[in-house]
Structure formats: C-alpha cells, structure tokens
Design an enzyme around this catalytic site. Structure first.
Site, PDB file in Angstrom:
ATOM      1  N   GLU A   4       0.846  -1.207   0.000  1.00  0.00           N
ATOM      2  CA  GLU A   4       0.000   0.000   0.000  1.00  0.00           C
ATOM      3  C   GLU A   4       0.874   1.247   0.000  1.00  0.00           C
ATOM      4  O   GLU A   4       1.935   1.259   0.641  1.00  0.00           O
ATOM      5  CB  GLU A   4      -0.860   0.019   1.274  1.00  0.00           C
ATOM      6  CG  GLU A   4      -2.278  -0.471   1.098  1.00  0.00           C
ATOM      7  CD  GLU A   4      -3.201   0.547   0.456  1.00  0.00           C
ATOM      8  OE1 GLU A   4      -2.786   1.272  -0.466  1.00  0.00           O
ATOM      9  OE2 GLU A   4      -4.367   0.615   0.872  1.00  0.00           O
ATOM     10  N   ASP A   5       0.418   2.289  -0.662  1.00  0.00           N
ATOM     11  CA  ASP A   5       1.128   3.563  -0.628  1.00  0.00           C
ATOM     12  C   ASP A   5       1.005   4.196   0.754  1.00  0.00           C
ATOM     13  O   ASP A   5       1.983   4.582   1.378  1.00  0.00           O
ATOM     14  CB  ASP A   5       0.581   4.506  -1.710  1.00  0.00           C
ATOM     15  CG  ASP A   5      -0.948   4.571  -1.739  1.00  0.00           C
ATOM     16  OD1 ASP A   5      -1.607   3.890  -0.927  1.00  0.00           O
ATOM     17  OD2 ASP A   5      -1.486   5.307  -2.579  1.00  0.00           O
ATOM     18  N   ASP A  65      -4.343   5.459   5.808  1.00  0.00           N
ATOM     19  CA  ASP A  65      -4.943   6.673   6.381  1.00  0.00           C
ATOM     20  C   ASP A  65      -5.977   6.213   7.414  1.00  0.00           C
ATOM     21  O   ASP A  65      -5.654   5.990   8.573  1.00  0.00           O
ATOM     22  CB  ASP A  65      -5.532   7.460   5.203  1.00  0.00           C
ATOM     23  CG  ASP A  65      -6.125   8.797   5.575  1.00  0.00           C
ATOM     24  OD1 ASP A  65      -5.563   9.469   6.445  1.00  0.00           O
ATOM     25  OD2 ASP A  65      -7.157   9.171   4.991  1.00  0.00           O
ATOM     26  N   PHE A 122      -2.334  15.912   4.196  1.00  0.00           N
ATOM     27  CA  PHE A 122      -2.521  15.316   2.877  1.00  0.00           C
ATOM     28  C   PHE A 122      -1.223  15.427   2.087  1.00  0.00           C
ATOM     29  O   PHE A 122      -0.696  16.515   1.898  1.00  0.00           O
ATOM     30  CB  PHE A 122      -3.669  15.980   2.124  1.00  0.00           C
ATOM     31  CG  PHE A 122      -4.154  15.124   0.997  1.00  0.00           C
ATOM     32  CD1 PHE A 122      -5.044  14.097   1.234  1.00  0.00           C
ATOM     33  CD2 PHE A 122      -3.683  15.322  -0.305  1.00  0.00           C
ATOM     34  CE1 PHE A 122      -5.469  13.260   0.207  1.00  0.00           C
ATOM     35  CE2 PHE A 122      -4.102  14.497  -1.340  1.00  0.00           C
ATOM     36  CZ  PHE A 122      -4.999  13.468  -1.084  1.00  0.00           C
ATOM     37  N   ARG A 137       1.401  12.489  -9.153  1.00  0.00           N
ATOM     38  CA  ARG A 137       1.907  11.128  -8.908  1.00  0.00           C
ATOM     39  C   ARG A 137       3.369  10.976  -9.312  1.00  0.00           C
ATOM     40  O   ARG A 137       4.097  10.189  -8.728  1.00  0.00           O
ATOM     41  CB  ARG A 137       1.090  10.099  -9.709  1.00  0.00           C
ATOM     42  CG  ARG A 137      -0.311   9.885  -9.187  1.00  0.00           C
ATOM     43  CD  ARG A 137      -0.885   8.619  -9.802  1.00  0.00           C
ATOM     44  NE  ARG A 137      -2.337   8.567  -9.731  1.00  0.00           N
ATOM     45  CZ  ARG A 137      -3.024   8.150  -8.673  1.00  0.00           C
ATOM     46  NH1 ARG A 137      -2.402   7.770  -7.580  1.00  0.00           N
ATOM     47  NH2 ARG A 137      -4.345   8.131  -8.701  1.00  0.00           N
TER      48      ARG A 137
END
Ligand code: IMP
Length: 177
Positions: free
Chosen positions: A101-102, A105, A155, A168
């Site tokens: 996973e990046d 959250d 964020f 990205r």
C-alpha cells in the site's frame, strides 16, 4: 499561449530519504521470506512507484499482481466506502502474499483487502505501507507488518500519491498546503 502555473508541493520526504527507507524495508522482507516465492500485490494506482522500487530489491522469486481500489473522489478526505475496481489475476491459495500500500490513512482500504484476500487461503498474508497516518486510523485490529514512515495527519502527494490524479510523478513526497 497563456502562461500555465505549476504548483509545487513543499518537500516532506526527499527522494534520498525514501530510497534509503525502501532499501531497509526490502532487507527486512528478504530476511523474513528468504528464498520462498512471494506474490507481491500492488494496490493501484498510488503504490506503483513504491512497489516498483521495492520489488527491485527483493531477492526471492517475486510474482507481481495488481489490484485496484478506490475510496476517494477528488477530495482529500475518505468517503469511507471502498470499491474494488480490479482484482488479481492469479489464485492466491497456498502462496505467501504481501500487499503493498502507498499509505494507510483510515486503514479501511487495507482492512477490506485483507478480509477479501484471506478467504482465498494464502499460506501467509502480510502488509507493507510506505506511509502510515496513526492519527487518522479508524480500522480496528489492523496489522501493518512493514511501515516506511509514520506521518502526521496531513494530505501528501508525490511518489505515486495523487491529489485529483495529479502529482503522482513527483520523485519526492510533498505536502499540499
Ligand atoms: P484509507 O482507506 O483511508 O487508509 O486510504 C487509503 C487510500 O487513500 C490510499 O491508498 C490513498 O490512495 C488514499 N490516501 C489517503 N491519504 C492520502 C494522502 O495523504 N494523499 C494521497 N492519497 C491518500
């Protein structure tokens, strides 16, 4: 032609810091699995860069799989509703599986994925996340086996992560103010 202004997010984690940490994570993974074959699942689209950097440092035979989820529209807050937009193509039964996973959250995406993939009877299933925002976590009993960096509830974009599909390709992780 009118002048197009490009907004540059402030550097939060540099290319050098990320590279060093990805190597450390790969070392830990190599140590655990040894020469055992490993199915590594890239969660699209945010994990693409982390995934490709990580697998190039893995020493065991690696099978690459891709999986799509989405929980965000064009906002910076989770809708809480997870959708699987693409599934892996090979069976996971009897395989060692690592979900990449990046960012974790709320943790709802990873929790959903674990629940949906465990029922396919892999030999083992573990998780790696480049970034983890502990303050935002909502999912209960979520185990992240490999965490790159714990970050505050801000964020972030770049190194695969987007804001409304942008940023990205940034080589670093930046903060949107
Ligand atoms: P979770 O289900 O709330 O843990 O969110 C997981 C997904 O939300 C990640 O895989 C990202 O695609 C996206 N996401 C969460 N936080 C951020 C952020 O700070 N920047 C970009 N995307 C994020």
């Amino acid at each position: 032609m009118s002048e197009v202004k490009y907004y540059e997010p402030k550097v939060y984690l540099s290319e050098v810091e990320i590279k060093a940490r990805v190597l450390e994570l790969a070392d830990e993974i190599n140590e655990l699995y040894g020469e055992e074959e490993l199915t590594v699942i890239c969660t699209l689209k945010g994990s693409i860069i982390f995934f490709t950097d990580l697998i190039r440092h893995l020493k065991m035979p690696v099978l690459c799989e891709f999986l799509g989820t989405s929980s965000y529209g064009n906002q910076t807050a989770s809708t809480g509703e997870i959708k699987m937009t693409m599934d892996v193509t090979e069976p996971l039964i009897g395989r060692h599986v690592l979900i990449v996973e990046d960012i974790v959250d709320t943790g709802l995406t990873l929790k959903y994925l674990l629940e949906h993939l465990k029922v396919r009877n892999p030999l083992s299933i573990r998780t790696a996340a480049l970034l983890f925002k502990p303050e935002a976590l909502k999912a209960k009993d979520l185990e992240i086996n490999y965490v790159g960096f714990e970050i505050p509830n801000k964020f972030v974009v770049g190194y695969g992560l987007d804001y409304a599909q942008k940023f990205r390709a940034l080589p670093y992780i930046g903060v949107i103010e």
